[in-house]
Design a protein around this motif. Structure first.
Motif, mmCIF file in Angstrom:
data_model
loop_
_atom_site.group_PDB
_atom_site.id
_atom_site.type_symbol
_atom_site.label_atom_id
_atom_site.label_comp_id
_atom_site.label_asym_id
_atom_site.label_seq_id
_atom_site.Cartn_x
_atom_site.Cartn_y
_atom_site.Cartn_z
ATOM 1 N N ALA A 71 -2.072 1.681 0.119
ATOM 2 C CA ALA A 71 -1.876 1.112 -1.220
ATOM 3 C C ALA A 71 -3.128 0.391 -1.704
ATOM 4 C CB ALA A 71 -0.682 0.156 -1.209
ATOM 5 N N ARG A 74 -6.442 2.171 -3.110
ATOM 6 C CA ARG A 74 -6.544 2.541 -4.532
ATOM 7 C C ARG A 74 -7.541 1.656 -5.260
ATOM 8 N NH1 ARG A 74 -0.451 1.846 -6.413
ATOM 9 N NH2 ARG A 74 -0.803 -0.070 -5.202
ATOM 10 N N ALA A 177 1.238 7.224 1.209
ATOM 11 C CA ALA A 177 0.796 8.090 0.113
ATOM 12 C C ALA A 177 1.947 8.398 -0.836
ATOM 13 C CB ALA A 177 0.215 9.386 0.679
ATOM 14 N N ALA A 178 3.153 8.623 -0.272
ATOM 15 C CA ALA A 178 4.313 8.919 -1.120
ATOM 16 C C ALA A 178 4.695 7.708 -1.967
ATOM 17 C CB ALA A 178 5.495 9.351 -0.245
ATOM 18 N N VAL A 180 2.772 5.348 -3.039
ATOM 19 C CA VAL A 180 1.792 5.193 -4.113
ATOM 20 C C VAL A 180 2.004 6.255 -5.185
ATOM 21 C CG1 VAL A 180 -0.663 5.378 -4.658
ATOM 22 C CG2 VAL A 180 0.070 4.078 -2.655
ATOM 23 N N ARG A 181 2.341 7.460 -4.720
ATOM 24 C CA ARG A 181 2.471 8.591 -5.652
ATOM 25 C C ARG A 181 3.651 8.436 -6.610
ATOM 26 N NH1 ARG A 181 -0.995 12.436 -7.544
ATOM 27 N NH2 ARG A 181 0.113 14.341 -8.108
ATOM 28 N N VAL A 182 4.771 7.856 -6.127
ATOM 29 C CA VAL A 182 5.962 7.769 -6.987
ATOM 30 C C VAL A 182 5.817 6.683 -8.044
ATOM 31 C CG1 VAL A 182 7.493 8.653 -5.191
ATOM 32 C CG2 VAL A 182 7.169 6.184 -5.401
ATOM 33 N N GLY A 183 4.807 5.833 -7.914
ATOM 34 C CA GLY A 183 4.541 4.846 -8.946
ATOM 35 C C GLY A 183 5.477 3.655 -8.911
ATOM 36 N N GLY A 186 8.133 2.906 -6.234
ATOM 37 C CA GLY A 186 7.611 2.582 -4.914
ATOM 38 C C GLY A 186 7.118 1.155 -4.769
ATOM 39 N N GLU A 187 6.976 0.428 -5.878
ATOM 40 C CA GLU A 187 6.432 -0.925 -5.827
ATOM 41 C C GLU A 187 7.290 -1.890 -4.997
ATOM 42 O OE1 GLU A 187 3.496 -1.866 -6.682
ATOM 43 O OE2 GLU A 187 3.005 0.128 -7.437
#
Length: 434
Positions: A71, A74, A177-178, A180-183, A186-187
């Motif tokens: 995370a 980024r 990675a998943a 971070v990818r879902v936006g 995922g926070e």
């Protein structure tokens, strides 16, 4: 309290004192009942408890640290470049180490200077490394990276759980990675992960405070159980390995640091507690919590980067176990059994060391890496059996070099990328961790 802390020895000195006490206790135990005596059994129990405490933190610490690192990457410039530079320097230092091992083995010829009486010990080891097993080991068997081992003895069957650190790293990278990818969805998970990581780091600091006691118990137990008598018939081999380890640790690493304008004395003063702990625990994974803590807090490597690089190094950065040792051991076996090696064989040793070091998986011992090298070269596996008697003694030095390298590469890469900052704790070993 502040006045008392001024007179408290530094953490590194406390660990050194613990090791000295351990040597004295080990000698005393050897003379009063050995490993089964009161002192010997006490040292073994305390040492094992300390290692268990460290290893208990490893799965959760590695998972949460790597997810957090993914995370945080980024926000770091050139994250892909950092990963590439890390792997490149892993390979460069491994190439240097294995080359030193090959040159020493060919020059000193330990296989021609060993007692013929050790031939009776020649036997294929129970565990044999293979490229297929290594590749299969990369794929997680479950989402927790857990492995079960069943041992059957007379009248009893026991099953124990362990963990595959390489699989945990693969799982953590994928989950991070998943997330971070879902936006936005995922926070919350990333926030919970960061909170759990902070708690685990506090637990880690408490366990690190026990390092002087653990070091005393582990070094004392090693003296009682292994001693130095078993070195006599394989002294040429052991000497060659330790010369190679010494060259890498005391010459190659300082030169690499100096080439990057990093003071070698500054580095070793701050890294030494982890190197000492690696020596006595004989486990890169067992030492991992301390290695990561000092890399960030004492050497000034950013947490976002070190949380990725150090756990990866504990699995794949093995200059002692996966470079120097298998090179010297393979050539020793060839010399002992009268098998001629050619230029292509030495190239294979280099390839296995540079590409296959993850097969050691950060575990105690390097039998897997050695047998992987022997099978690749077509050398008799019975040769590994010759070396098992003194493996614990050699493993102490190998692991110390491993740990040093696992701190060296992130420090060099951070310096090259302009990320190395003043340590969060300018005097990280001035007292026991809070």
């Amino acid at each position: 309290m502040q006045q008392l802390s001024r007179f408290r020895p530094s953490f590194g000195i406390q660990v050194a004192i613990g090791m000295a006490v351990g040597v004295a206790l080990g000698v005393a135990a050897s003379r009063t009942g050995g490993a089964d005596g009161a002192i010997g059994s006490g040292l073994h129990t305390v040492g094992q408890i300390f290692v268990q405490l460290l290893k208990a933190l490893v799965p959760a610490l590695v998972f949460t640290a790597i997810v957090s690192s993914i995370a945080a990457l980024r926000d770091l410039p050139n994250a892909a470049r950092l990963v590439g530079q890390t792997l490149l320097w892993f390979a460069i230092t491994a190439l240097i180490a294995v080359s030193i091992g090959i040159v020493l083995a060919l020059t000193l010829q330990p296989g021609l200077h060993s007692s013929a009486s050790i031939a009776a010990a020649a036997a294929a080891p129970a565990t044999v490394g293979s490229w297929l097993d290594f590749l299969k080991g990369l794929v997680p068997a479950n989402m927790l990276g857990l492995t079960a081992t069943t041992t059957t003895t007379v009248g009893a069957t026991t099953t124990s759980l362990g963990f595959n650190i390489l699989q945990i790293i693969v799982i953590a990278i994928a989950v991070g990675a998943a997330a971070v990818r879902v936006g936005t969805p995922g926070e919350p998970f990333l926030a919970f992960n960061a909170s759990l990581l902070a708690i685990l780091r506090r637990l880690l600091r408490w366990v690190i405070a026990l390092t002087p006691i653990g070091s005393a118990a582990l070094i004392g137990d090693a003296i009682v159980r292994y001693g130095w008598s078993t070195l006599s018939s394989l002294s040429a081999f052991a000497g060659t390995v330790y010369i190679g380890l010494g060259i890498v640790l005391l010459i190659v690493y300082p030169l690499l640091l100096a080439a990057h304008r990093i003071d070698p004395l500054w580095f070793f003063r701050r890294a030494w507690p982890a190197i000492q702990l690696g020596f006595v625990t004989r486990s890169s994974v067992g030492t991992l919590p301390v290695t990561q803590d000092l890399t960030e807090r004492a050497l000034g490597v950013p947490r976002a980067y070190s949380a990725f690089a150090v756990p990866l190094g504990a699995t794949t950065k093995m200059d002692g176990c996966a470079a120097i040792y298998p090179a010297v051991a393979a050539i020793f076996v060839a010399q002992f059994f009268g098998v001629a090696l050619h230029a292509g064989d030495y190239a294979l040793i280099v390839m296995v060391s540079v590409l296959g070091s993850a097969a050691t998986a950060g575990l105690t011992g390097a039998t897997v890496m050695l047998t992987l090298t022997l099978t690749t070269l077509g050398l008799p596996l019975e040769g590994a059996g010759l070396l098992l008697a003194i493996d614990p003694i050699l493993d102490m030095g190998r692991t110390a070099v491993n740990v040093a390298g696992q701190m060296l590469v992130p420090t060099i890469v951070a310096k090259r990328e302009g990320l190395l900052s003043a340590p969060a704790d300018p005097q990280p070993t001035s007292a026991l961790p809070a």
